[in-house]
Design a protein around this motif. Structure first.
Motif, PDB file in Angstrom:
ATOM      1  N   GLU A  94       0.887  -1.161   0.000  1.00 17.77           N
ATOM      2  CA  GLU A  94       0.000   0.000   0.000  1.00 17.77           C
ATOM      3  C   GLU A  94       0.918   1.202   0.000  1.00 17.77           C
ATOM      4  OE1 GLU A  94      -2.353  -0.237   3.524  1.00 17.77           O
ATOM      5  OE2 GLU A  94      -3.560  -1.891   2.769  1.00 17.77           O
ATOM      6  N   MET A  95       0.606   2.192  -0.828  1.00 20.76           N
ATOM      7  CA  MET A  95       1.428   3.388  -0.874  1.00 20.76           C
ATOM      8  C   MET A  95       0.557   4.592  -0.521  1.00 20.76           C
ATOM      9  SD  MET A  95       4.089   4.608  -3.818  1.00 20.76           S
ATOM     10  CE  MET A  95       4.779   2.969  -3.860  1.00 20.76           C
ATOM     11  N   TRP A  96       1.095   5.424   0.361  1.00 26.63           N
ATOM     12  CA  TRP A  96       0.367   6.579   0.891  1.00 26.63           C
ATOM     13  C   TRP A  96       1.201   7.834   0.661  1.00 26.63           C
ATOM     14  CZ3 TRP A  96      -4.320   5.381   3.264  1.00 26.63           C
ATOM     15  CH2 TRP A  96      -4.529   4.019   3.492  1.00 26.63           C
ATOM     16  N   ASN A  97       0.526   8.956   0.329  1.00 27.77           N
ATOM     17  CA  ASN A  97       1.272  10.209   0.200  1.00 27.77           C
ATOM     18  C   ASN A  97       1.348  10.902   1.560  1.00 27.77           C
ATOM     19  OD1 ASN A  97      -1.143  11.654   0.585  1.00 27.77           O
ATOM     20  ND2 ASN A  97      -1.409  12.091  -1.602  1.00 27.77           N
ATOM     21  N   GLU A  98       2.016  12.037   1.595  1.00 30.10           N
ATOM     22  CA  GLU A  98       2.255  12.726   2.869  1.00 30.10           C
ATOM     23  C   GLU A  98       0.993  13.329   3.470  1.00 30.10           C
ATOM     24  OE1 GLU A  98       4.117  16.651   0.651  1.00 30.10           O
ATOM     25  OE2 GLU A  98       5.404  15.036   1.299  1.00 30.10           O
ATOM     26  N   LYS A  99      -0.089  13.383   2.698  1.00 24.85           N
ATOM     27  CA  LYS A  99      -1.378  13.860   3.213  1.00 24.85           C
ATOM     28  C   LYS A  99      -2.197  12.724   3.803  1.00 24.85           C
ATOM     29  CE  LYS A  99      -1.508  17.554  -0.183  1.00 24.85           C
ATOM     30  NZ  LYS A  99      -2.050  17.965  -1.469  1.00 24.85           N
ATOM     31  N   GLY A 100      -1.634  11.497   3.774  1.00 18.47           N
ATOM     32  CA  GLY A 100      -2.343  10.342   4.305  1.00 18.47           C
ATOM     33  C   GLY A 100      -3.340   9.735   3.343  1.00 18.47           C
ATOM     34  N   ILE A 101      -3.220  10.067   2.068  1.00 20.92           N
ATOM     35  CA  ILE A 101      -4.117   9.539   1.044  1.00 20.92           C
ATOM     36  C   ILE A 101      -3.457   8.334   0.378  1.00 20.92           C
ATOM     37  CG2 ILE A 101      -5.249  10.036  -1.168  1.00 20.92           C
ATOM     38  CD1 ILE A 101      -5.279  13.028  -0.217  1.00 20.92           C
ATOM     39  N   GLN A 102      -4.187   7.221   0.295  1.00 18.80           N
ATOM     40  CA  GLN A 102      -3.638   6.042  -0.365  1.00 18.80           C
ATOM     41  C   GLN A 102      -3.623   6.287  -1.866  1.00 18.80           C
ATOM     42  OE1 GLN A 102      -5.610   2.310   0.410  1.00 18.80           O
ATOM     43  NE2 GLN A 102      -4.006   1.143  -0.612  1.00 18.80           N
ATOM     44  N   ILE A 103      -2.463   6.113  -2.496  1.00 21.07           N
ATOM     45  CA  ILE A 103      -2.354   6.390  -3.925  1.00 21.07           C
ATOM     46  C   ILE A 103      -2.359   5.122  -4.782  1.00 21.07           C
ATOM     47  CG2 ILE A 103      -1.289   8.628  -3.587  1.00 21.07           C
ATOM     48  CD1 ILE A 103       1.396   7.355  -4.320  1.00 21.07           C
ATOM     49  N   ASN A 104      -1.981   3.975  -4.198  1.00 23.71           N
ATOM     50  CA  ASN A 104      -2.072   2.722  -4.947  1.00 23.71           C
ATOM     51  C   ASN A 104      -1.940   1.532  -4.011  1.00 23.71           C
ATOM     52  OD1 ASN A 104       0.786   1.871  -4.762  1.00 23.71           O
ATOM     53  ND2 ASN A 104       1.186   3.561  -6.145  1.00 23.71           N
ATOM     54  N   GLN A 105      -2.176   0.361  -4.569  1.00 24.55           N
ATOM     55  CA  GLN A 105      -1.929  -0.894  -3.861  1.00 24.55           C
ATOM     56  C   GLN A 105      -1.467  -1.908  -4.895  1.00 24.55           C
ATOM     57  OE1 GLN A 105      -5.802  -1.718  -2.176  1.00 24.55           O
ATOM     58  NE2 GLN A 105      -6.328  -3.116  -3.828  1.00 24.55           N
ATOM     59  N   GLY A 106      -0.694  -2.875  -4.458  1.00 24.24           N
ATOM     60  CA  GLY A 106      -0.196  -3.856  -5.405  1.00 24.24           C
ATOM     61  C   GLY A 106       0.257  -5.135  -4.738  1.00 24.24           C
ATOM     62  N   GLU A 107       0.739  -6.032  -5.569  1.00 26.41           N
ATOM     63  CA  GLU A 107       1.214  -7.331  -5.089  1.00 26.41           C
ATOM     64  C   GLU A 107       2.307  -7.819  -6.026  1.00 26.41           C
ATOM     65  OE1 GLU A 107      -0.457 -11.898  -4.538  1.00 26.41           O
ATOM     66  OE2 GLU A 107      -1.844 -10.285  -4.984  1.00 26.41           O
ATOM     67  N   THR A 108       3.327  -8.440  -5.449  1.00 26.05           N
ATOM     68  CA  THR A 108       4.317  -9.159  -6.242  1.00 26.05           C
ATOM     69  C   THR A 108       4.456 -10.558  -5.674  1.00 26.05           C
ATOM     70  OG1 THR A 108       6.184  -8.334  -4.899  1.00 26.05           O
ATOM     71  CG2 THR A 108       5.664  -7.125  -6.925  1.00 26.05           C
ATOM     72  N   THR A 109       4.636 -11.511  -6.555  1.00 32.56           N
ATOM     73  CA  THR A 109       4.918 -12.884  -6.151  1.00 32.56           C
ATOM     74  C   THR A 109       6.290 -13.237  -6.713  1.00 32.56           C
ATOM     75  OG1 THR A 109       2.592 -13.481  -6.099  1.00 32.56           O
ATOM     76  CG2 THR A 109       4.172 -15.299  -6.264  1.00 32.56           C
ATOM     77  N   HIS A 110       7.095 -13.869  -5.888  1.00 36.76           N
ATOM     78  CA  HIS A 110       8.483 -14.201  -6.227  1.00 36.76           C
ATOM     79  C   HIS A 110       8.713 -15.694  -6.065  1.00 36.76           C
ATOM     80  CE1 HIS A 110       9.541  -9.896  -5.940  1.00 36.76           C
ATOM     81  NE2 HIS A 110       8.478  -9.918  -5.152  1.00 36.76           N
ATOM     82  N   VAL A 111       9.690 -16.186  -6.805  1.00 36.63           N
ATOM     83  CA  VAL A 111      10.078 -17.589  -6.715  1.00 36.63           C
ATOM     84  C   VAL A 111      11.543 -17.648  -6.294  1.00 36.63           C
ATOM     85  CG1 VAL A 111      10.362 -19.762  -7.975  1.00 36.63           C
ATOM     86  CG2 VAL A 111       8.464 -18.234  -8.534  1.00 36.63           C
ATOM     87  N   PHE A 112      11.836 -18.463  -5.294  1.00 39.69           N
ATOM     88  CA  PHE A 112      13.228 -18.691  -4.910  1.00 39.69           C
ATOM     89  C   PHE A 112      13.856 -19.618  -5.941  1.00 39.69           C
ATOM     90  CE2 PHE A 112      11.488 -17.222  -0.966  1.00 39.69           C
ATOM     91  CZ  PHE A 112      12.538 -16.577  -0.338  1.00 39.69           C
ATOM     92  N   VAL A 113      14.974 -19.199  -6.511  1.00 37.77           N
ATOM     93  CA  VAL A 113      15.667 -20.024  -7.501  1.00 37.77           C
ATOM     94  C   VAL A 113      17.164 -20.019  -7.238  1.00 37.77           C
ATOM     95  CG1 VAL A 113      13.942 -19.598  -9.317  1.00 37.77           C
ATOM     96  CG2 VAL A 113      15.960 -18.164  -9.187  1.00 37.77           C
ATOM     97  N   LYS A 114      17.825 -21.080  -7.685  1.00 33.51           N
ATOM     98  CA  LYS A 114      19.282 -21.148  -7.642  1.00 33.51           C
ATOM     99  C   LYS A 114      19.824 -20.319  -8.798  1.00 33.51           C
ATOM    100  CE  LYS A 114      21.716 -23.449  -5.387  1.00 33.51           C
ATOM    101  NZ  LYS A 114      22.453 -22.999  -4.213  1.00 33.51           N
ATOM    102  N   ILE A 115      20.837 -19.508  -8.520  1.00 28.27           N
ATOM    103  CA  ILE A 115      21.443 -18.699  -9.571  1.00 28.27           C
ATOM    104  C   ILE A 115      22.002 -19.610 -10.664  1.00 28.27           C
ATOM    105  CG2 ILE A 115      23.399 -17.187 -10.105  1.00 28.27           C
ATOM    106  CD1 ILE A 115      22.829 -15.735  -7.454  1.00 28.27           C
ATOM    107  N   ASP A 116      22.689 -20.660 -10.255  1.00 23.25           N
ATOM    108  CA  ASP A 116      23.227 -21.620 -11.220  1.00 23.25           C
ATOM    109  C   ASP A 116      22.088 -22.487 -11.753  1.00 23.25           C
ATOM    110  OD1 ASP A 116      25.754 -20.643 -10.668  1.00 23.25           O
ATOM    111  OD2 ASP A 116      26.196 -22.201  -9.198  1.00 23.25           O
TER     112      ASP A 116
END
Length: 137
Positions: A94-116
């Motif tokens: 959740e992202m909020w500006n300095e006036k306390g107004i929510q400007i957006n919301q989001g989600e990320t999903t990640h996968v753990f992987v071996k670099i090699d």
């Protein structure tokens, strides 16, 4: 549930001709929230990579409510709603500006992987151990 907050200030270079933060920059803001949330737990992206583990983005969604502008101070609230298992980890923002107004919301999903080789791996026990206390009932 685990929640972390961090603050950023919008730089001029992050805005478009209309004076709004360019929409593509929010992914980087979310990355900042994610990295700082893990750092607050005592986990480091750099140390995971040094041990041969990456955490690439599998999916990214965002819903915009209001724009952000140059020189505004934004608060990024990053939450893990459930103790992860398997190979994936999801962050909610959740992202909020300095006036306390929510400007957006989001989600990320990640996968753990071996670099090699880039093959998925089970979430490292260290990550589970750091998060588990926030999910005890």
């Amino acid at each position: 549930m685990y929640t972390s907050e961090n603050i950023i200030r919008v730089r001029y270079a992050e805005t478009d001709r209309m004076g709004y933060v360019y929409y593509g920059n929010y992914a980087a803001y979310y990355e900042s929230g994610r990295v700082e949330a893990l750092r607050a737990l005592g986990l480091s992206y750099r140390e995971m990579e040094d041990r041969g583990i990456m955490l690439p983005v599998l999916s990214y969604t965002i819903k915009y409510f209001k724009p952000a502008f140059f020189d505004e101070v934004l608060t990024i609230k990053t939450t893990l709603k459930e103790l992860p298992s398997g190979t994936r980890l999801s962050f909610y923002y959740e992202m909020w500006n300095e006036k306390g107004i929510q400007i957006n919301q989001g989600e990320t999903t990640h996968v753990f992987v071996k670099i090699d080789g880039g093959r998925p791996i089970t979430i490292p026990q260290e990550v589970i151990d750091k998060l588990a206390p926030f999910f005890k009932k």
